[in-house]
Scaffold this motif. Structure first.
Motif, PDB file in Angstrom:
ATOM      1  N   PHE A 146       0.824  -1.211   0.000  1.00 37.44           N
ATOM      2  CA  PHE A 146       0.000   0.000   0.000  1.00 37.44           C
ATOM      3  C   PHE A 146       0.863   1.267   0.000  1.00 37.44           C
ATOM      4  N   ARG A 147       1.953   1.245   0.759  1.00 41.20           N
ATOM      5  CA  ARG A 147       2.815   2.427   0.770  1.00 41.20           C
ATOM      6  C   ARG A 147       3.483   2.620  -0.590  1.00 41.20           C
ATOM      7  N   ALA A 148       3.927   1.541  -1.194  1.00 44.60           N
ATOM      8  CA  ALA A 148       4.513   1.662  -2.529  1.00 44.60           C
ATOM      9  C   ALA A 148       3.479   2.125  -3.542  1.00 44.60           C
ATOM     10  N   LEU A 149       2.237   1.657  -3.394  1.00 46.10           N
ATOM     11  CA  LEU A 149       1.177   2.098  -4.305  1.00 46.10           C
ATOM     12  C   LEU A 149       0.912   3.584  -4.155  1.00 46.10           C
ATOM     13  N   LEU A 150       0.881   4.073  -2.920  1.00 46.39           N
ATOM     14  CA  LEU A 150       0.651   5.505  -2.703  1.00 46.39           C
ATOM     15  C   LEU A 150       1.810   6.340  -3.231  1.00 46.39           C
ATOM     16  N   LEU A 155       3.800  10.081  -7.348  1.00 43.49           N
ATOM     17  CA  LEU A 155       4.795  10.390  -8.368  1.00 43.49           C
ATOM     18  C   LEU A 155       4.132  10.584  -9.734  1.00 43.49           C
ATOM     19  N   LEU A 156       3.232   9.681 -10.098  1.00 45.33           N
ATOM     20  CA  LEU A 156       2.533   9.841 -11.378  1.00 45.33           C
ATOM     21  C   LEU A 156       1.675  11.096 -11.393  1.00 45.33           C
ATOM     22  N   PHE A 157       1.084  11.413 -10.267  1.00 38.40           N
ATOM     23  CA  PHE A 157       0.236  12.595 -10.192  1.00 38.40           C
ATOM     24  C   PHE A 157       1.050  13.870 -10.397  1.00 38.40           C
ATOM     25  N   VAL A 158       2.198  13.948  -9.745  1.00 36.51           N
ATOM     26  CA  VAL A 158       3.048  15.142  -9.871  1.00 36.51           C
ATOM     27  C   VAL A 158       3.611  15.244 -11.292  1.00 36.51           C
ATOM     28  N   LEU A 159       4.010  14.109 -11.864  1.00 37.52           N
ATOM     29  CA  LEU A 159       4.525  14.143 -13.233  1.00 37.52           C
ATOM     30  C   LEU A 159       3.440  14.585 -14.215  1.00 37.52           C
ATOM     31  N   LEU A 197      -6.515   9.386   1.473  1.00 34.26           N
ATOM     32  CA  LEU A 197      -6.529   8.002   1.007  1.00 34.26           C
ATOM     33  C   LEU A 197      -5.462   7.173   1.724  1.00 34.26           C
ATOM     34  N   ALA A 198      -4.298   7.774   1.997  1.00 32.63           N
ATOM     35  CA  ALA A 198      -3.244   7.064   2.728  1.00 32.63           C
ATOM     36  C   ALA A 198      -3.689   6.717   4.148  1.00 32.63           C
ATOM     37  N   ILE A 199      -4.398   7.640   4.796  1.00 30.83           N
ATOM     38  CA  ILE A 199      -4.899   7.362   6.146  1.00 30.83           C
ATOM     39  C   ILE A 199      -5.885   6.200   6.125  1.00 30.83           C
ATOM     40  N   VAL A 200      -6.739   6.159   5.121  1.00 33.21           N
ATOM     41  CA  VAL A 200      -7.734   5.078   5.032  1.00 33.21           C
ATOM     42  C   VAL A 200      -7.048   3.735   4.791  1.00 33.21           C
TER      43      VAL A 200
END
Length: 484
Positions: A146-150, A155-159, A197-200
């Motif tokens: 989950f942490r790697a997914l976030l 990263l994709l969002f910022v790019l 989403l990370a908190i959830v």
């Protein structure tokens, strides 16, 4: 398979002069205290047991790789965090650096957006620090999915935002600065939603228990049950180990030797003779079988009397220890009353007071720890420190003895007394997969292992039954013939 790393003369002194004389023989007893595995020879002052050598060799083999992996994760997290927080600021600064003369004036609404961006970035910074930048409690053998997914999503969002910013704003040199500011605000808003989403995924999803895990130690059968939520096998193993050190009693291999010695004694009583005559050999074999059967029938009596004798000795040693400790604490109270009458510079500190009364209880404590097979868990230095702590906080003799009369959890003892720092996770299923009903995995250390059996908590169906209040009413009919 995955690997989970985590790693005691008897004279009572009456003054300070007797205190110094009493310490001279005790200073040479530390190496033989409780018959530990430490040996003192003529050529060396320190030696290591075989367990220490194995543990040190594993530490040397694994410390470099573990530290590199930990620091690499921290470095990547810091780099990603800097990119995320600097991106909105770069969106606002680059137009002023490249085409400032053609930008439209920023009005009141635009200046208000600056305040919004500043406070949202501050809130996001504190939230990321509270959720992600916490000291790790364990090193996982596999990646945290989950942490790697976030991290990948961020990263994709910022790019994507940088790509749109480069094509639509940098290339065309957009003059609408308020639109650029709103674009940066939308990025910060999206980052806040990703943090939610990370908190959830990382915190809230695992709160509701779905599985009951039975954890059994392989040597003595100590068992605990824990309810966990939807976790992967490796994260469940970390939670179990964190609870193990505070819930399970400390592992004591000396308590497991009684059955082995009894079995060895029975085997030693059997003698086998090789004779040539077949008739004599057959008769002797029958006699041996009959003798072994009689020993087997009487073994329960031997076990009963051995346990009764051991309990009698423990009660005897315990009574002597309690009396010795109470007398020592009574003596220290008298010494404190006398020291209060003296000048402030002549008053002993708690460490000196503990060393002064320690010889009067040392022999009784040593015999009790040997009888209960706890001598390897307590060193003379640790006992003196605990005694000084009790004197400093004005604790009673019962409070001092509680650490020795009852076996405590592993965290109660020093780290040098822990038999395991490195754990190995053994599982047929992938350690990154979630817990399932009937899943079994092992957590192994040097001398024992923890067997974990997963059971799913059953679904509970509650039904409501309505009871009419009128059904509780009754009528009492009186008759003249009765005495009522």
């Amino acid at each position: 398979y995955g690997q989970l790393r985590t790693s005691l003369n008897h004279r009572k002194p009456s003054n300070l002069s007797l205190f110094h004389h009493a310490l001279i023989p005790l200073s040479f007893q530390d190496d033989n205290w409780g018959e530990t595995t430490t040996a003192v020879t003529g050529t060396s002052e320190h030696s290591l047991s075989q367990e220490d050598i194995v543990r040190i060799s594993k530490d040397l083999d694994d410390s470099v790789g573990l530290d590199c992996k930990r620091y690499l994760n921290v470095a990547l997290s810091v780099i990603l965090g800097l990119v995320v927080f600097l991106t909105p600021l770069a969106f606002l600064i680059l137009p002023h650096l490249l085409w400032a003369d053609r930008l439209t004036a920023c009005g009141t609404a635009c200046e208000g957006l600056f305040i919004s961006v500043a406070f949202k970035l501050l809130i996001l910074l504190l939230a990321v620090w509270a959720l992600f930048f916490r000291p790790p409690s364990a090193g996982l053998p596999r990646i945290f999915v989950f942490r790697a997914l976030l991290a990948t999503l961020v990263l994709l969002f910022v790019l994507s935002y940088w790509l749109f910013y480069g094509v639509r704003i940098l290339d065309s040199q957009d003059e609408d600065y308020q639109g650029i500011v709103q674009y940066a605000v939308s990025l910060v808003d999206a980052l806040l939603f990703i943090h939610y989403l990370a908190i959830v995924l990382l915190e809230l999803r695992q709160l509701q228990p779905f599985f009951s895990l039975c954890v059994t130690r392989s040597t003595d059968g100590a068992t605990q049950h824990y309810n966990l939520g939807q976790l992967s096998i490796q994260r469940a193993a970390v939670v179990i180990l964190e609870k193990y050190y505070k819930d399970f009693p400390v592992h004591n291999p000396a308590m497991l030797t009684a059955s082995k010695s009894r079995a060895a004694k029975h085997l030693a009583g059997l003698k086998v003779y090789n004779v040539d005559a077949a008739g004599i050999a057959q008769s002797q074999s029958r006699a041996m079988i009959a003798a072994a059967a009689r020993r087997r029938d009487s073994s329960h009596n031997e076990l009963y009397y051995e346990e009764a004798e051991h309990e009698r000795r423990v009660r005897k040693r315990r009574a002597r220890l309690v009396v010795a400790v109470e007398e020592a604490f009574t003596h220290i109270r008298h010494m404190q009353e006398e020291e209060q009458k003296k000048a402030p510079g002549d008053v002993m500190d708690p460490r000196e007071a503990a060393q002064a009364i320690f010889p009067s209880m040392a022999r009784a404590l040593q015999k009790y720890l040997r009888t209960t097979r706890q001598q390897h868990l307590h060193s003379m230095e640790s006992i003196q420190q605990h005694l000084a702590f009790c004197i400093t906080n004005n604790m009673t003799p019962k409070a001092f003895l509680e650490s020795y009369l009852t076996t405590g959890p592993t965290l109660q003892y020093g780290k040098d007394r822990w038999l395991a720092r490195q754990w190995t996770l053994i599982s047929e299923a992938s350690v990154t997969s979630g817990l399932k009903d009937g899943a079994v995995f092992l957590l192994k250390c040097i001398d024992f292992s923890l067997v974990v059996i997963t059971k799913k908590i059953p679904y509970i169906q509650l039904a409501e039954e309505f009871i009419d209040p009128k059904s509780h009413k009754f009528v009492l009919r009186l008759q003249s013939e009765t005495s009522v």
